[in-house]
Write a protein that holds these residues in place. Sequence first.
Motif, PDB file in Angstrom:
ATOM      1  N   THR A  24      53.112  58.765  26.733  1.00 32.52           N
ATOM      2  CA  THR A  24      52.478  58.202  27.929  1.00 32.52           C
ATOM      3  C   THR A  24      50.954  58.217  27.800  1.00 32.52           C
ATOM      4  N   ASP A  25      50.410  59.332  27.252  1.00 31.39           N
ATOM      5  CA  ASP A  25      48.963  59.419  27.025  1.00 31.39           C
ATOM      6  C   ASP A  25      48.495  58.334  26.067  1.00 31.39           C
TER       7      ASP A  25
ATOM      8  N   ALA B  95      48.518  54.929  27.706  1.00 31.65           N
ATOM      9  CA  ALA B  95      47.420  54.786  28.668  1.00 31.65           C
ATOM     10  C   ALA B  95      46.094  54.561  27.951  1.00 31.65           C
TER      11      ALA B  95
ATOM     12  N   GLU C  36      45.839  51.028  26.585  1.00 33.52           N
ATOM     13  CA  GLU C  36      45.522  50.064  27.635  1.00 33.52           C
ATOM     14  C   GLU C  36      44.047  50.136  28.030  1.00 33.52           C
ATOM     15  N   ALA C  37      43.492  51.373  28.035  1.00 32.78           N
ATOM     16  CA  ALA C  37      42.095  51.550  28.461  1.00 32.78           C
ATOM     17  C   ALA C  37      41.097  51.068  27.415  1.00 32.78           C
TER      18      ALA C  37
ATOM     19  N   CYS D  91      45.547  55.293  19.197  1.00 33.99           N
ATOM     20  CA  CYS D  91      45.274  55.162  20.633  1.00 33.99           C
ATOM     21  C   CYS D  91      44.448  53.931  20.980  1.00 33.99           C
TER      22      CYS D  91
ATOM     23  N   LEU E 271      41.172  60.344  29.887  1.00 30.89           N
ATOM     24  CA  LEU E 271      42.259  60.035  30.819  1.00 30.89           C
ATOM     25  C   LEU E 271      42.226  60.937  32.050  1.00 30.89           C
TER      26      LEU E 271
END
Length: 339
Positions: A24-25, A28, A31-32, A62, A290
């Motif tokens: 999940t991290d 995220a 996406e960021a 990431c 995050l």
Amino acid sequence: MTISGLGPHGERAAPAERIALTETDIAAAQEARFRVAIVLHTLSSDWAKQQIAGIMATFGDCATAVIEVVDCGFAPEAQIAALDRLRGEKPDAIISIPVANSAVAEAHRRVSKAGIRLLLLDNVPTGLLPGSDYVALVSADNFGLGMIAAAFLDPRLARGAAVGVLSYHAEFYATNEREIAFNKWMMTNRPDVTLHVRKFDNIQAAGSDALALVDGHRDLGGLFVVWDTPAMEAVKALRRAGHVLPVSTVDLGREAAIELASDGLLCGIGAQQPYLQGVAVAQTCVLALLAKQTPDWVALPGLAVSRDNVVESFQKIWRKQAPREVLVSAKLVTDHAGR
């Protein structure tokens, strides 16, 4: 493995497992699409290259862009200029190894005041506090590394011997911890030993400083140098001058690995795990971006590297084949040179 030392503000270490990223991290962060800059003391050492590799691999997973990697050449003024310039680029975070303490403190504080997340590797400038001035410090257990180096040198020392300690002149948390730990281990376990400390200003001067220790203390029975690059300068200078002296150090660079494997002057090494430290600081950075809670200090244990385990240790630390010279010395391959 336990962590022997404390952080720069007396913190207990958090293990690297505490900052592992979940799927999940990672999603995220992807996406960021964060932007990060890296400011290192040097890019020329094996250690720095592996740290960069660990950082890049983690950020690559990431989708975090590294917009610049700066080599400060151990110069505080170069680091101050780089940090001030990068503030204008407005990255989401900066990862830095402070090259000094008080001299670069305000430049690092200005990064945080600009709203940029600051992650520190191996050193914390004077007066900076976790949570307000920086997110976290990620380092090796430098106190433990100094203890490992002392334990390797111990059996090579005659009763009542003198030992030279070649340390770094600049204020630096990591090397200070190694020196303190080495001295403490010797005072506790070898009270018969006399310690003589000399500080080098730069790597190129380490060889002449090692010879000065030998010339000034004719009863010198061994030498500890706070990391491997100046240690190899000391080894070369000692060999040229005809001195046979056991040396212990920290970090398993290529030259140090070859010297250790060939049963040269190096008798043992306390090794960091720079690739994994790079992974750890990148993971900590992502979690901070995050808005997740992170430990003040993340530390990785050191490895005790001797001639007997240098091949597997090199592979574990550097994630590649040991140099051929190391394999030949370990009698794992045949030396066909000259045939």
